[in-house]
Design an enzyme around this catalytic site. Structure first.
Site, PDB file in Angstrom:
ATOM      1  N   LYS A   1      36.017 -37.440 -64.497  1.00 28.80           N
ATOM      2  CA  LYS A   1      35.132 -37.039 -63.396  1.00 28.80           C
ATOM      3  C   LYS A   1      35.230 -35.516 -63.221  1.00 28.80           C
ATOM      4  CE  LYS A   1      35.014 -37.533 -58.319  1.00 28.80           C
ATOM      5  NZ  LYS A   1      35.380 -36.273 -57.719  1.00 28.80           N
TER       6      LYS A   1
ATOM      7  N   LYS B   1      47.889 -38.401 -47.518  1.00 28.36           N
ATOM      8  CA  LYS B   1      48.198 -36.962 -47.517  1.00 28.36           C
ATOM      9  C   LYS B   1      49.650 -36.730 -47.088  1.00 28.36           C
ATOM     10  CE  LYS B   1      43.482 -35.588 -46.412  1.00 28.36           C
ATOM     11  NZ  LYS B   1      42.614 -35.494 -45.242  1.00 28.36           N
TER      12      LYS B   1
ATOM     13  N   LYS C   1      37.131 -30.045 -59.084  1.00 27.95           N
ATOM     14  CA  LYS C   1      37.846 -28.779 -58.992  1.00 27.95           C
ATOM     15  C   LYS C   1      39.309 -28.991 -59.342  1.00 27.95           C
ATOM     16  CE  LYS C   1      35.091 -27.238 -55.912  1.00 27.95           C
ATOM     17  NZ  LYS C   1      34.745 -27.819 -54.629  1.00 27.95           N
TER      18      LYS C   1
HETATM   19  P1  ADP Z   1      36.091 -31.952 -56.002  1.00 24.65           P
HETATM   20  O1  ADP Z   1      36.516 -33.255 -56.656  1.00 24.65           O
HETATM   21  O2  ADP Z   1      35.593 -30.980 -56.994  1.00 24.65           O
HETATM   22  O3  ADP Z   1      37.171 -31.399 -55.084  1.00 24.65           O
HETATM   23  P2  ADP Z   1      34.879 -32.798 -53.540  1.00 24.65           P
HETATM   24  O4  ADP Z   1      35.838 -33.943 -53.416  1.00 24.65           O
HETATM   25  O5  ADP Z   1      35.049 -31.622 -52.636  1.00 24.65           O
HETATM   26  O6  ADP Z   1      34.874 -32.290 -55.073  1.00 24.65           O
HETATM   27  O7  ADP Z   1      33.405 -33.378 -53.406  1.00 24.65           O
HETATM   28  C1  ADP Z   1      32.384 -32.861 -52.601  1.00 24.65           C
HETATM   29  C2  ADP Z   1      31.189 -33.767 -52.772  1.00 24.65           C
HETATM   30  O8  ADP Z   1      30.720 -33.761 -54.136  1.00 24.65           O
HETATM   31  C3  ADP Z   1      31.476 -35.227 -52.437  1.00 24.65           C
HETATM   32  O9  ADP Z   1      30.353 -35.761 -51.774  1.00 24.65           O
HETATM   33  C4  ADP Z   1      31.663 -35.880 -53.797  1.00 24.65           C
HETATM   34  O10 ADP Z   1      31.302 -37.236 -53.765  1.00 24.65           O
HETATM   35  C5  ADP Z   1      30.722 -35.072 -54.695  1.00 24.65           C
HETATM   36  N1  ADP Z   1      31.256 -35.000 -56.065  1.00 24.65           N
HETATM   37  C6  ADP Z   1      32.367 -34.328 -56.471  1.00 24.65           C
HETATM   38  N2  ADP Z   1      32.573 -34.461 -57.801  1.00 24.65           N
HETATM   39  C7  ADP Z   1      31.578 -35.245 -58.263  1.00 24.65           C
HETATM   40  C8  ADP Z   1      31.253 -35.762 -59.555  1.00 24.65           C
HETATM   41  N3  ADP Z   1      31.961 -35.483 -60.645  1.00 24.65           N
HETATM   42  N4  ADP Z   1      30.161 -36.542 -59.667  1.00 24.65           N
HETATM   43  C9  ADP Z   1      29.417 -36.823 -58.567  1.00 24.65           C
HETATM   44  N5  ADP Z   1      29.676 -36.385 -57.329  1.00 24.65           N
HETATM   45  C10 ADP Z   1      30.738 -35.598 -57.151  1.00 24.65           C
END
Ligand code: ADP
Ligand code: TRP
Length: 322
Positions: free
Chosen positions: A192, A113, A195
């Site tokens: 994947k 970060k 967000k």
């Molecule tokens: P993002 O990538 O949308 O910011 P986060 O990193 O905040 O999502 O993830 C929050 C939770 O959701 C974590 O436990 C992460 O492993 C799960 N997660 C996020 N995206 C996926 C995905 N495409 N497939 C499976 N699990 C996911």
């Protein structure tokens, strides 16, 4: 009875990837009669990057509403907001004073970060100490997290060990449960779902908007009449995760048979989402329209969490000589 604890960063409305990859499996785990789950919204960790009060609040509500809409049982378990239990900051200070500076300076996620941001605040640096405090304050035994959190869990164990070494057995060394299953939900562009890539499906949107997101899934240009390979199609990959075996088999036959367009498949996916998550969609929107209900749940959780936290802190304060 094992005490399971995990924190959920709130960065907006949880998408289908968050639901299938994290929220639904965690709720399933919490149903085991031998477990007690403490799930909390890590809104103090969010402050390391979000400094907009309205956004912080909305993110918390949307995240809480998703967990509640998917049936997390807040009577059997404890569901709370990190910032409601300010005791976590007190324990954090005690841990800070027992944590070697180089341990934090060498943390991967801090270095990562710090290399990307213009302004590196001290909260980013002490992030792992707050996380350790989240865990140790509640005598958590098992902490399920994704692979990216593995080092933070190791640091938590080191902090508990160091404290116990200095003051005698006080804190419980938690066991981490790293989720190695690679159940990555693909997004509308095949990467994947995330967000940060803006390729997500938000199942809580009103019908029309949801349909538009589903219709936006990227597909190739195979003409309608031609047979298609379901295994390489983003629509089919998502459909398979939600539909019944019979529905999946039917769609597969349609793809291979030809005269079945991607538009048809997208419509089927949209319908399956609407049907499968009908109750959850209603519940989510009811909660978002009446955030007092969410507050009520979170405050109920905070009361239960605080009583555990205060007991642990009492133990810690006695040991350190207060
Ligand atoms: P993002 O990538 O949308 O910011 P986060 O990193 O905040 O999502 O993830 C929050 C939770 O959701 C974590 O436990 C992460 O492993 C799960 N997660 C996020 N995206 C996926 C995905 N495409 N497939 C499976 N699990 C996911
Ligand atoms: N840092 C975690 C994440 O980004 C969230 C979190 C905060 C957490 N405190 C925790 C997870 C305590 C487990 C236990 O995903």
């Amino acid at each position: 009875m094992a005490r399971i604890l995990t924190g959920i960063q709130s960065s907006g409305v949880p998408h289908l990837g968050n639901l299938l990859g994290a929220i639904i499996p965690a709720i399933e785990l919490s149903k085991d009669a031998n477990n007690e789950s403490l799930f909390f919204i890590a809104d103090m960790h969010s402050l390391t990057t979000i400094r907009d009060a309205k956004q912080l609040k909305e993110n918390t509500y949307a995240t809480a509403a998703a967990w509640l809409a998917f049936g997390f049982d807040t009577n059997k378990n404890i569901f709370y907001r990190q910032s409601d239990i300010a005791e976590v900051c007190e324990l954090m200070w005690y841990l800070n004073c027992n944590t070697p500076y180089p341990m934090l300076a060498n943390a991967h996620s801090f270095k990562d970060k710090a290399s990307k941001l213009h302004h590196v605040n001290a909260g980013l640096f002490t992030y792992p100490v707050l996380m350790a405090s989240d865990i140790l304050l509640y005598d958590a035994e098992i902490v399920p997290v994704g692979k990216d959190q593995k080092q933070h869990l190791e640091m938590t164990r080191d902090m508990a060990k160091a404290f116990n070494h200095t003051y005698g057995e006080t804190l419980i060394e938690p066991e981490s449960r790293i989720d190695e299953r690679v159940m990555i939900i693909p997004g509308t562009d095949g990467q994947k779902m995330s967000k940060s890539y803006n390729n997500f499906i938000n199942i809580f949107l009103p019908d029309k908007k949801l349909r538009k997101q589903v219709m936006g899934i990227q597909t190739d240009s195979t003409p309608m009449e031609d047979p298609k390979d379901p295994t390489s199609c983003n629509v089919f990959k998502i459909y398979k995760l939600l539909a019944s075996q019979e529905q999946t088999n039917n769609m597969e036959l349609n793809y291979r048979g030809g005269n079945y367009g991607y538009g048809h498949a997208k419509q089927a996916l949209y319908e399956v989402i609407i049907e499968k998550y009908a109750q959850e969609r209603i519940r989510f929107n009811e909660l978002m329209d009446n955030t007092a209900l969410i507050e009520q749940e979170l405050l109920k959780g905070a009361e239960k969490a605080r009583s555990i936290a205060q007991n642990v802190l009492k133990r810690v304060r006695t040991k350190i000589g207060y």
